[in-house]
Design a protein around this motif. Structure first.
Motif: not given
Length: 226
Positions: A109-127
């Motif tokens: 849910k959080l990742t889905q919320r944030i992706i539209p705010l991220m640039p192509a160079s963004g990075h999602v790191v999950s632990i």
């Protein structure tokens, strides 16, 4: 300087991560159910408020903050996790669901919320954890936790495929044992040499640079068993 969201920032690795990024001049939104420890730092580069991945009203609070303050998120670190350490036959389905509500549904849910705010160079790191890696050593009592963290690995691979043309990048780190409060909950009395600060230093550097060479990858960050 990047805008960075970190969940699970009240203790352990997340607490250290927030300080490392902020001390380097990045803007950090540190989210955790108990934000008192991070707020007490009074670091001008850290914003914090109480946030529970299992509560819809807290996502509304997050939306409000982002709409007013940040137009872009460069890095999202899905660090928060819920642990139940109990024999499988003694684990209620309510407990199983609570773990998944945070570790799987909350992360999605959080990742889905944030992706539209991220640039192509963004990075999602999950632990994730070594216990969630197929073929790794498994330990009794961690059915809910380890299986939920395995789901995070697969979700990461799927997101990387789905957004490979547009970005951002998605990677997952399966951590071995780190001397945190959660380690003591999972393995009481067990001691290791890796400190939260040391692991946070690695995760910080990977979050800033790992997406240049990795996307959709699982990296096993462990020098011990568990």
């Amino acid at each position: 300087m990047a805008n960075i969201i970190i969940t699970g920032s009240s203790r352990g690795i997340g607490f250290q991560l927030a300080q490392l990024f902020a001390n380097d001049g990045h803007q950090v939104l540190a989210l955790s159910r108990n934000d008192a420890p991070i707020a007490a730092l009074e670091n001008k580069n850290i914003t914090s408020f109480s946030f529970d991945l299992a509560k819809e009203k807290d996502f509304e609070k997050l939306d409000s903050f982002l709409n007013k303050n940040w137009k872009q998120v460069d890095i999202l670190i899905n660090n928060a996790g819920k642990l139940v350490n109990k024999p499988f036959l003694e684990t209620s389905m309510e407990e199983f669901e609570e773990v998944y509500r945070v570790n799987v549904f909350g992360v999605a849910k959080l990742t889905q919320r944030i992706i539209p705010l991220m640039p192509a160079s963004g990075h999602v790191v999950s632990i994730s954890t070594m216990g969630g890696v197929q073929g790794s050593v498994k330990f009794p009592g961690l059915s809910a936790y380890s299986s939920s963290k395995a789901a995070v690995i697969t979700m990461t691979e799927l997101w990387a495929e789905e957004f490979k043309e547009s970005g951002p990048a998605f990677n997952v780190l399966a951590l071995g044992a780190v001397q945190t409060e959660m380690l003591q909950e999972a393995f009481p009395g067990y001691e290791v040499n890796t400190t939260p600060y040391e692991m946070a230093t690695y995760i910080k550097d990977f979050s800033l640079n790992g997406n240049k060479l990795y996307n959709g990858k699982l990296l096993q960050v462990s020098n011990s068993t568990p």
